[in-house]
Design a protein around this motif. Structure first.
Motif, PDB file in Angstrom:
ATOM      1  N   ALA A  56       0.829  -1.204   0.000  1.00  0.00           N
ATOM      2  CA  ALA A  56       0.000   0.000   0.000  1.00  0.00           C
ATOM      3  C   ALA A  56       0.867   1.260   0.000  1.00  0.00           C
ATOM      4  O   ALA A  56       0.569   2.241  -0.698  1.00  0.00           O
ATOM      5  CB  ALA A  56      -0.930  -0.010   1.212  1.00  0.00           C
ATOM      6  N   SER A  57       1.955   1.229   0.778  1.00  0.00           N
ATOM      7  CA  SER A  57       2.851   2.374   0.834  1.00  0.00           C
ATOM      8  C   SER A  57       3.541   2.596  -0.508  1.00  0.00           C
ATOM      9  O   SER A  57       3.652   3.741  -0.975  1.00  0.00           O
ATOM     10  CB  SER A  57       3.888   2.152   1.935  1.00  0.00           C
ATOM     11  OG  SER A  57       4.824   3.211   1.969  1.00  0.00           O
ATOM     12  N   GLU A  58       4.005   1.516  -1.143  1.00  0.00           N
ATOM     13  CA  GLU A  58       4.669   1.641  -2.432  1.00  0.00           C
ATOM     14  C   GLU A  58       3.690   2.135  -3.495  1.00  0.00           C
ATOM     15  O   GLU A  58       4.047   2.983  -4.331  1.00  0.00           O
ATOM     16  CB  GLU A  58       5.266   0.294  -2.842  1.00  0.00           C
ATOM     17  CG  GLU A  58       5.927   0.275  -4.215  1.00  0.00           C
ATOM     18  CD  GLU A  58       7.165   1.154  -4.334  1.00  0.00           C
ATOM     19  OE1 GLU A  58       7.743   1.210  -5.445  1.00  0.00           O
ATOM     20  OE2 GLU A  58       7.559   1.800  -3.342  1.00  0.00           O
ATOM     21  N   LEU A  59       2.473   1.638  -3.478  1.00  0.00           N
ATOM     22  CA  LEU A  59       1.478   2.095  -4.437  1.00  0.00           C
ATOM     23  C   LEU A  59       1.224   3.591  -4.278  1.00  0.00           C
ATOM     24  O   LEU A  59       1.162   4.331  -5.267  1.00  0.00           O
ATOM     25  CB  LEU A  59       0.177   1.312  -4.262  1.00  0.00           C
ATOM     26  CG  LEU A  59      -0.964   1.694  -5.214  1.00  0.00           C
ATOM     27  CD1 LEU A  59      -0.569   1.413  -6.664  1.00  0.00           C
ATOM     28  CD2 LEU A  59      -2.244   0.927  -4.844  1.00  0.00           C
ATOM     29  N   ALA A  60       1.100   4.043  -3.039  1.00  0.00           N
ATOM     30  CA  ALA A  60       0.862   5.465  -2.792  1.00  0.00           C
ATOM     31  C   ALA A  60       2.010   6.309  -3.336  1.00  0.00           C
ATOM     32  O   ALA A  60       1.789   7.388  -3.921  1.00  0.00           O
ATOM     33  CB  ALA A  60       0.680   5.711  -1.296  1.00  0.00           C
ATOM     34  N   ARG A  61       3.242   5.838  -3.170  1.00  0.00           N
ATOM     35  CA  ARG A  61       4.407   6.579  -3.657  1.00  0.00           C
ATOM     36  C   ARG A  61       4.386   6.700  -5.178  1.00  0.00           C
ATOM     37  O   ARG A  61       4.624   7.779  -5.732  1.00  0.00           O
ATOM     38  CB  ARG A  61       5.681   5.873  -3.192  1.00  0.00           C
ATOM     39  CG  ARG A  61       6.962   6.624  -3.518  1.00  0.00           C
ATOM     40  CD  ARG A  61       8.181   5.845  -3.052  1.00  0.00           C
ATOM     41  NE  ARG A  61       8.418   4.671  -3.869  1.00  0.00           N
ATOM     42  CZ  ARG A  61       9.066   4.673  -5.020  1.00  0.00           C
ATOM     43  NH1 ARG A  61       9.529   5.821  -5.523  1.00  0.00           N
ATOM     44  NH2 ARG A  61       9.256   3.564  -5.695  1.00  0.00           N
ATOM     45  N   LEU A  62       4.080   5.599  -5.860  1.00  0.00           N
ATOM     46  CA  LEU A  62       4.065   5.611  -7.317  1.00  0.00           C
ATOM     47  C   LEU A  62       2.893   6.430  -7.860  1.00  0.00           C
ATOM     48  O   LEU A  62       3.035   7.149  -8.849  1.00  0.00           O
ATOM     49  CB  LEU A  62       4.013   4.183  -7.858  1.00  0.00           C
ATOM     50  CG  LEU A  62       5.206   3.281  -7.511  1.00  0.00           C
ATOM     51  CD1 LEU A  62       5.057   1.919  -8.186  1.00  0.00           C
ATOM     52  CD2 LEU A  62       6.525   3.923  -7.895  1.00  0.00           C
TER      53      LEU A  62
END
Length: 276
Positions: A56-62
């Motif tokens: 979820a954190s990586e998706l938010a960053r991208l």
């Protein structure tokens, strides 16, 4: 509560639509698939899969990068071109479908030549050079670029694909590498400075200006290639929308024969070629 892939995809789609992205659903699916290590079809097969906190954190960053209209290819770090998947970032242009037509015309011109010498001028990510090397294994391909940064990306892609392409740092305005070539190909800078403001934000604000904007590059390549091509060999150029007629006349004026114009997948006259 853990967010499912279906819910995350819908949320990201809406966020990208609000940011003005042209294909928010496709972009959302590609970003989500990238983070989850699957494909778009894999998302459809398991829409109830929950995202871990790290995912979820990586998706938010991208997604935040894409919302700023950074090209999706740069956000993903790679992009498909013909049969290859190439590393791309802000040092090079994003390989485009219209350039795949350039490769098709090159392969047609190389048909029947066992070990042709091919020169790709202004290679960027190496897309054209590597696609030719991939689809014509006998070709001896040299690729040049004036940008050391672009050549670093191309070098990464040579290693990534394992294909045989020689890379050289050369400025096209200094002339072409010496030798006789069986094909010269280029997607040179052809956007006029006064056209930049009208380009999509992904292009205008993110792609390298030196690879986009240029005057005289097409003419310089055409003149130099006329001296370096073997008799009966071809020059293949990608050109700006609406400029094919002018470039075709340029080639005829320089003594090229069998001058042809080919349309891209959108029906625009995009490729001009001629034979020395």
């Amino acid at each position: 509560m853990t967010e499912t892939a279906r819910a995350a995809g819908a949320r990201v789609r809406d966020a990208l639509a609000a940011a003005g992205c042209d294909s928010p659903r496709v972009d959302a699916e590609l970003l989500l698939a990238h983070v989850l290590g699957t494909s778009r079809s894999g998302l459809l097969a398991d829409p109830g899969r929950g995202l871990t906190p790290a995912e979820a954190s990586e998706l938010a960053r991208l997604v935040a990068r894409r919302e700023r209209r950074e090209p999706l290819a740069y956000v993903l770090g790679e992009w498909g071109f013909r049969r290859l998947v190439l590393a791309v970032d802000g040092r090079v242009l994003v390989p485009r479908p219209e350039t795949e037509v350039v490769v098709e015309r090159c392969l047609a011109r190389l048909a029947g030549r066992a070990e042709p010498r091919v020169l790709d001028v202004g290679t960027g990510s190496g897309a054209i050079a590597l696609a030719i090397a991939d689809e014509h294994p006998g070709a001896r391909v040299t690729a040049t670029d004036a940008s050391p940064d672009a050549l670093e990306v191309a070098r990464t892609n040579v290693a990534r694909t394992g294909l045989r392409v020689e890379l050289r740092e050369d400025d096209l305005f200094d002339g072409l590498p010496s030798g006789e070539w069986d094909l010269v190909v280029s997607n040179p800078p052809y956007v006029r400075a006064d056209e930049i403001a009208a380009l999509p934000a992904e292009v205008r604000d993110w792609e390298p200006r030196s690879a986009l904007v240029g005057e005289g590059a097409t003419e310089a390549i055409a003149r130099a290639a006329a001296e370096m091509l073997r008799p009966g060999s071809a020059l293949v150029l990608e050109v700006a929308d609406g400029d094919a007629g002018r470039v075709a006349e340029l080639l005829r004026g320089l003594g090229y024969g069998d001058v042809r114009v080919t349309r891209d997948l959108a029906g625009r006259e995009r490729v001009v070629e001629g034979v020395r």
